[in-house]
Design a protein around this motif. Structure first.
Motif, PDB file in Angstrom:
ATOM      1  N   PRO A  97      -5.899   5.200  -0.452  1.00 19.73           N
ATOM      2  CA  PRO A  97      -4.715   5.541  -1.519  1.00 19.73           C
ATOM      3  C   PRO A  97      -3.552   6.415  -1.305  1.00 19.73           C
ATOM      4  O   PRO A  97      -2.552   6.475  -2.012  1.00 19.73           O
ATOM      5  N   ASP A  98      -3.773   7.385  -0.287  1.00 17.88           N
ATOM      6  CA  ASP A  98      -2.699   8.284   0.028  1.00 17.88           C
ATOM      7  C   ASP A  98      -1.487   8.036   0.666  1.00 17.88           C
ATOM      8  O   ASP A  98      -1.814   7.080   1.689  1.00 17.88           O
ATOM      9  N   SER A  99      -0.459   8.721   0.491  1.00 11.43           N
ATOM     10  CA  SER A  99       0.660   8.405   1.237  1.00 11.43           C
ATOM     11  C   SER A  99       0.521   9.077   2.799  1.00 11.43           C
ATOM     12  O   SER A  99      -0.339  10.141   2.711  1.00 11.43           O
ATOM     13  N   LEU A 100       1.236   8.588   3.533  1.00 13.16           N
ATOM     14  CA  LEU A 100       1.081   9.205   4.991  1.00 13.16           C
ATOM     15  C   LEU A 100       1.822  10.812   5.013  1.00 13.16           C
ATOM     16  O   LEU A 100       2.878  11.009   4.400  1.00 13.16           O
ATOM     17  N   PRO A 101       1.192  11.715   5.692  1.00 11.78           N
ATOM     18  CA  PRO A 101       1.782  13.009   5.728  1.00 11.78           C
ATOM     19  C   PRO A 101       3.255  13.228   6.392  1.00 11.78           C
ATOM     20  O   PRO A 101       3.574  12.287   7.409  1.00 11.78           O
ATOM     21  N   THR A 102       3.841  14.437   5.937  1.00  5.98           N
ATOM     22  CA  THR A 102       4.932  14.629   6.621  1.00  5.98           C
ATOM     23  C   THR A 102       4.456  16.323   7.479  1.00  5.98           C
ATOM     24  O   THR A 102       3.813  16.867   6.873  1.00  5.98           O
ATOM     25  N   PHE A 103       4.663  16.305   8.591  1.00  2.00           N
ATOM     26  CA  PHE A 103       4.244  17.582   9.384  1.00  2.00           C
ATOM     27  C   PHE A 103       5.367  17.859  10.355  1.00  2.00           C
ATOM     28  O   PHE A 103       6.132  17.177  10.763  1.00  2.00           O
ATOM     29  N   SER A 104       5.296  19.135  11.078  1.00  2.00           N
ATOM     30  CA  SER A 104       6.109  19.793  11.994  1.00  2.00           C
ATOM     31  C   SER A 104       5.331  19.655  13.266  1.00  2.00           C
ATOM     32  O   SER A 104       4.125  19.964  13.375  1.00  2.00           O
ATOM     33  N   LEU A 105       6.096  18.920  14.179  1.00  2.00           N
ATOM     34  CA  LEU A 105       5.712  18.921  15.563  1.00  2.00           C
ATOM     35  C   LEU A 105       5.700  19.958  16.451  1.00  2.00           C
ATOM     36  O   LEU A 105       6.814  20.605  16.489  1.00  2.00           O
ATOM     37  N   PHE A 114       0.811  -1.312   0.049  1.00  2.00           N
ATOM     38  CA  PHE A 114       0.014  -0.022  -0.015  1.00  2.00           C
ATOM     39  C   PHE A 114       0.931   1.409   0.205  1.00  2.00           C
ATOM     40  O   PHE A 114       1.889   1.192   0.733  1.00  2.00           O
ATOM     41  N   PRO A 115       0.595   2.313  -0.586  1.00  2.00           N
ATOM     42  CA  PRO A 115       1.358   3.440  -0.890  1.00  2.00           C
ATOM     43  C   PRO A 115       1.480   4.379   0.566  1.00  2.00           C
ATOM     44  O   PRO A 115       2.053   5.054   0.822  1.00  2.00           O
ATOM     45  N   GLY A 116       0.328   4.120   1.278  1.00  4.07           N
ATOM     46  CA  GLY A 116       0.267   4.611   2.714  1.00  4.07           C
ATOM     47  C   GLY A 116       0.278   3.823   3.661  1.00  4.07           C
ATOM     48  O   GLY A 116       0.997   2.780   3.877  1.00  4.07           O
ATOM     49  N   PHE A 117      -0.787   3.930   4.652  1.00 11.98           N
ATOM     50  CA  PHE A 117      -1.161   3.207   5.572  1.00 11.98           C
ATOM     51  C   PHE A 117      -1.629   1.842   5.034  1.00 11.98           C
ATOM     52  O   PHE A 117      -2.394   1.631   4.310  1.00 11.98           O
ATOM     53  N   ASP A 118      -1.377   0.743   5.761  1.00 12.25           N
ATOM     54  CA  ASP A 118      -1.948  -0.546   5.447  1.00 12.25           C
ATOM     55  C   ASP A 118      -3.285  -0.973   6.339  1.00 12.25           C
ATOM     56  O   ASP A 118      -2.926  -1.113   7.344  1.00 12.25           O
ATOM     57  N   PRO A 119      -4.316  -1.167   5.403  1.00  9.49           N
ATOM     58  CA  PRO A 119      -5.525  -1.384   6.118  1.00  9.49           C
ATOM     59  C   PRO A 119      -5.409  -2.764   6.786  1.00  9.49           C
ATOM     60  O   PRO A 119      -6.321  -2.749   7.858  1.00  9.49           O
ATOM     61  N   TYR A 120      -4.695  -3.345   6.457  1.00 14.05           N
ATOM     62  CA  TYR A 120      -4.682  -4.918   7.370  1.00 14.05           C
ATOM     63  C   TYR A 120      -4.488  -4.701   8.684  1.00 14.05           C
ATOM     64  O   TYR A 120      -4.559  -5.487   9.668  1.00 14.05           O
ATOM     65  N   LEU A 121      -3.664  -3.708   9.088  1.00 12.95           N
ATOM     66  CA  LEU A 121      -3.186  -3.439  10.221  1.00 12.95           C
ATOM     67  C   LEU A 121      -3.992  -2.845  11.303  1.00 12.95           C
ATOM     68  O   LEU A 121      -3.887  -2.798  12.576  1.00 12.95           O
TER      69      LEU A 121
END
Length: 265
Positions: free
Chosen positions: A200-208, A5-12
């Motif tokens: 279908p989306d990749s997980l984001p990159t963000f500033s904490l 999967f390109p982002g999070f794996d829904p099987y998890l």
């Protein structure tokens, strides 16, 4: 081998995997932050305990804890069944064995970023689980804590990788997405940043967020997930021919089927 999967794996999201994935994500997130915030800040993994009582109509404890009441035995009973004498009453009606629900404690980790000089908590990082989102005591308890944070000088980072159950409340409640990351800086409230994304989306990159004068560390959530997927050996532990739990929408089910058909055997 990486996740298909390109982002999070829904099987998890399946209860068989989610508790482990949640713990690994928390630890990996902490590990990624420490070198970026030291020496001014420390990153601590804290533990919250929910006690859910199904007598109150809440069966949240059953998510990911199958057959719990059957497997549990009282610690103060040392006799084996053969050593216990049972008086058999004379009655035309014979008893049957039943199982009663027992309150269960659910342990869940979260992050605190603390100022090493003052010990004050600057940022709280949460990765939601079904117990937080499902209607009942678990959700009520989490929402109370969430409101305390939002009414304080503490930043909140809330990561939701669970498709099931209603999302955490925001004013713009018509936003629809499978997953989301909420960044609430105390200095900008009531405004907050919401990363709303789908399967279908990749997980984001963000500033904490930290304090306003500090350089904010970067969280590459996709990279963190990819690394724990590999370290946990999930590629050979997941049966990608099985049904996804919780179930997908018809549109996503077709997309997943096409995606997995492209994968080499």
């Amino acid at each position: 081998m990486p996740s298909p999967f390109p982002g999070f794996d829904p099987y998890l999201e399946n209860p068989d995997f989610w508790p482990e994935v949640h713990n690994r994500l928390i630890v990996a997130l902490a590990d990624s932050l420490v070198p970026q915030v030291r020496p001014k800040y420390e990153v601590a993994i804290e533990k919250r305990i929910y006690e859910i009582n199904p007598f109150n109509g809440d069966n949240s404890l059953l998510v990911g804890v199958p057959d719990l009441a059957v497997k549990r035995q009282s610690s103060n009973i040392n006799q084996s069944p053969a050593q216990i004498a049972v008086a058999v009453a004379s009655s035309p009606v014979q008893p049957i064995t039943v199982t009663v629900p027992i309150p269960e404690k659910i342990k869940q980790n979260y992050l605190e970023v603390r100022d090493r000089g003052t010990g004050l908590v600057v940022t709280v990082g949460e990765i939601l689980s079904p117990v937080n989102k499902r209607s009942g005591e678990g959700r009520d308890s989490y929402l109370q804590k969430r409101q305390r944070i939002l009414g304080s000088l503490t930043n909140l980072v809330e990561i939701d990788l669970i498709r099931s159950f209603p999302a955490m409340p925001i004013i713009e409640n018509d936003i629809q997405s499978d997953y989301r990351v909420l960044i609430s800086r105390y200095s900008q409230r009531p405004q907050a940043e919401l990363y709303a994304f789908n399967l279908p989306d990749s997980l984001p990159t963000f500033s904490l967020p930290l304090r306003s004068q500090d350089v904010e560390p970067t969280v590459n959530l996709q990279q963190i997930f990819t690394e724990i997927y590999d370290k946990a050996g999930l590629d050979y532990r997941i049966d990608y021919t099985s049904e996804i739990v919780p179930p997908l929408s018809e549109q996503d089910r077709v997309w997943v089927k096409q995606l997995l058909e492209k994968e080499p055997d």
